[in-house]
Enzyme design. Structure first.
Site, PDB file in Angstrom:
ATOM      1  N   ASP A 207      14.880  35.546 -24.755  1.00 47.09           N
ATOM      2  CA  ASP A 207      13.677  35.799 -23.958  1.00 47.09           C
ATOM      3  C   ASP A 207      13.064  34.485 -23.462  1.00 47.09           C
ATOM      4  O   ASP A 207      11.860  34.244 -23.562  1.00 47.09           O
ATOM      5  CB  ASP A 207      12.640  36.593 -24.762  1.00 47.09           C
ATOM      6  CG  ASP A 207      11.521  37.158 -23.869  1.00 47.09           C
ATOM      7  OD1 ASP A 207      11.752  37.290 -22.640  1.00 47.09           O
ATOM      8  OD2 ASP A 207      10.425  37.419 -24.387  1.00 47.09           O
TER       9      ASP A 207
ATOM     10  N   HIS B 196      11.106  37.699 -19.661  1.00 46.90           N
ATOM     11  CA  HIS B 196      10.525  38.934 -19.135  1.00 46.90           C
ATOM     12  C   HIS B 196       9.389  38.661 -18.132  1.00 46.90           C
ATOM     13  O   HIS B 196       8.955  39.578 -17.437  1.00 46.90           O
ATOM     14  CB  HIS B 196      10.037  39.840 -20.279  1.00 46.90           C
ATOM     15  CG  HIS B 196       8.817  39.327 -21.007  1.00 46.90           C
ATOM     16  ND1 HIS B 196       8.906  38.627 -22.182  1.00 46.90           N
ATOM     17  CD2 HIS B 196       7.501  39.421 -20.723  1.00 46.90           C
ATOM     18  CE1 HIS B 196       7.691  38.326 -22.612  1.00 46.90           C
ATOM     19  NE2 HIS B 196       6.809  38.803 -21.736  1.00 46.90           N
TER      20      HIS B 196
ATOM     21  N   SER C 289       2.152  35.705 -22.244  1.00 45.96           N
ATOM     22  CA  SER C 289       3.589  35.495 -22.464  1.00 45.96           C
ATOM     23  C   SER C 289       4.076  34.235 -21.772  1.00 45.96           C
ATOM     24  O   SER C 289       3.774  33.987 -20.602  1.00 45.96           O
ATOM     25  CB  SER C 289       4.377  36.698 -21.937  1.00 45.96           C
ATOM     26  OG  SER C 289       4.077  37.843 -22.695  1.00 45.96           O
TER      27      SER C 289
END
Length: 530
Positions: free
Chosen positions: A290, A257, A373
């Site tokens: 992910d 992402h 992230s």
């Protein structure tokens, strides 16, 4: 006008005859002739040697009686003092009113100063009565100014030299005093400030920069050179994330992402801990896990991050998270492993479920915020045990960390064992494989467990013919309650448990069918990821 007329001196400017006592001294009042103003008329002086009378009218020409002689008292003299002359008594009065010798008259000049002869005898000091004003002579020459000490008077040059020396010595003393005072005041102000109102607090001495390897500072010092910050530019959106170096060839692991906004036409810029930047390209990515791998070229001196073993992690182990929350690159936080094998799903913004990631995650209370992230979660030996991927925030539940909500101490990381397999597949083939059971689940089921649907997504049967589930004997409507003895409460959890394995791994499933509990064994199949 009074020209040619004799003028008679007034009482305030006529000298008084010396050694003639006045009325206050006990002398008898004079009976001699007086002028119109009541003053004595002076007669001619007499010759002291012959006793003859001075020229003038004969004695007896004037019937006025003579003034009686008044004896002059003896005045005690000091050593070396000359006795003054004795004034003669006034002579007989003459017709011309000539004043007697020694007595000033209206037109006669002041008598000359008489210098007495040396004394023949000096009176005894015991009998002397000091009277400095009795023998005062205003016309006598003064040899030198009087002084208190009796020393000679300094000349003008002497006084000037003395003044210069005094000024010089004074200036030197003033400079010494001013310098000492200034030093003392300066030192005081440096320590206490102006007016003493500045407080100087105690402080520890500077310590060596090195830290023990197991401390947070020691872990960060070893890991930071391998952590990078990614700035992603897309046509419709942009973002910031974190990654870490996998090898010296320039491969960098991060979250899917993070790089997804770049799409096919965007760009990715990588900033290293040294401040150097380089453009990166996507090698491969997978939304189900992910994870994504990007590559930079032409960059030397890369330091790969060592990988740990997530299966060895225990709840309570200390961990360190590194990332760029809100584009604050190189941010270090710490915490512990709060839980293991926490099934979470993230994403789902596309609406068709194609972007949903299923992670059997490590839970940590180390603060993770948007921008963290893709960053590493490290153990006490500075080895990667997880990839920070999602957080649960107070406003939006479990998210991918791409929003703007902050950490509440619930962070989730993809176990490094799973990430390692996916990264290797992405580098080698550009795609990742997913382990599958070969059934379609009823995601609307609200009961406890994961129920097999009645039909597939394409309208066909829910159990793929010849697939792993079909070979294990699964049927439509079966409810799976356990995987390898671990309870399953939903279809998402069953997917997460399955994705935690590799294709070809063998699973033991516990299920309910028509009120009965059954146990079946199956071998996971493989499906290509997106």
């Amino acid at each position: 006008m009074d020209e040619g007329r004799p003028t008679r001196p007034k009482w305030w400017n006529r000298p008084r005859p010396r050694a003639v006592p006045g009325p206050e001294e006990g002398a008898a009042p004079s009976t001699g002739p007086t002028g119109s103003d009541g003053d004595y008329l002076l007669g001619p002086p007499r010759d002291r040697t012959s006793g003859a009378e001075p020229d003038g009218p004969a004695a007896g020409a004037d019937s006025a009686p003579r003034a009686p002689e008044v004896p002059h008292p003896e005045v005690p003299l000091r050593d070396g003092q000359v006795p003054p002359d004795r004034p003669e008594p006034p002579a007989d009065h003459d017709s011309s009113s000539t004043p007697p010798y020694g007595v000033p008259g209206p037109w006669a000049p002041a008598p000359p100063v008489q210098h007495p002869a040396p004394p023949t005898s000096v009176p005894s000091p015991a009998s002397a009565v000091p009277d400095p004003w009795r023998n005062y002579d205003p016309w006598a020459p003064v040899p030198a100014p009087l002084q208190h000490t009796g020393a000679a008077v300094d000349t003008e040059d002497t006084r000037r030299r003395r003044t210069r020396r005094t000024l010089l010595v004074g200036a030197l003393l003033l400079a010494l005093v001013a310098g000492g005072t200034g030093g003392v005041v300066g030192a005081y102000l440096e320590r206490n400030g102006v007016g003493g109102d500045v407080v100087e607090l105690p402080q520890a001495e500077e310590e060596p920069a090195g830290r023990d390897p197991g401390t947070v500072a020691g872990i960060a010092a070893r890991a930071l050179p391998s952590v990078v910050t990614l700035h992603v530019r897309g046509v419709e959106e942009s973002g910031t994330g974190t990654g870490f170096v996998l090898d010296e060839r320039g491969h960098i692991l991060t979250n899917n992402h993070v790089v997804e906004p770049a799409g096919a036409d965007g760009g990715i810029s990588v900033t290293f801990h040294s401040g150097d930047t380089a453009e990166a390209t996507v090698v491969g990515r997978d939304s189900g896990y992910d994870l994504a791998v990007v590559e930079v070229k032409g960059v030397g001196g890369l330091r790969p991050m060592p990988l740990g073993n997530s299966d060895s992690v225990q709840v309570g182990d200390p961990v360190v998270a590194i990332g760029a929350p809100f584009d604050l690159e190189g941010t270090v936080t710490s915490g512990i492993i709060s839980a293991k094998e926490r099934p979470i799903t993230a994403g789902g913004q596309s609406g068709d479920g194609s972007d949903v990631s299923y992670v059997d995650a490590l839970q940590t209370d180390a603060p993770i915020n948007p921008g963290n992230s893709g960053g590493p979660l490290l153990d006490s030996r500075a080895r990667v045990i997880g990839i920070n991927s999602a957080i649960r925030s107070a406003d939006d539940g479990v998210g991918s960390g791409s929003g703007q909500a902050g950490s509440i101490g619930l962070g989730f990381a993809i176990p490094v064992n799973q990430a390692k397999r996916v990264a290797e597949e992405l580098i080698n083939t550009g795609r990742a494989t997913h382990p599958v059971i070969g059934v379609t689940l009823d995601m609307a089921y609200t009961g406890d467990g994961a129920r097999v649907g009645t039909k597939g997504s394409d309208g066909g049967p829910a159990v793929t013919a010849g697939g792993p589930g079909d070979r294990a004997g699964l049927r439509a409507g079966d409810v799976v309650t356990e995987v390898d003895g671990r309870r399953v409460h939903s279809g998402d959890e069953l997917i997460v448990r399955t994705r935690a394995h590799r294709p070809g791994d063998r699973l033991r499933l516990t299920l309910e069918r028509a009120g009965k509990e059954l146990t079946v064994s199956l071998t996971l199949g493989s499906a290509s990821g997106d």
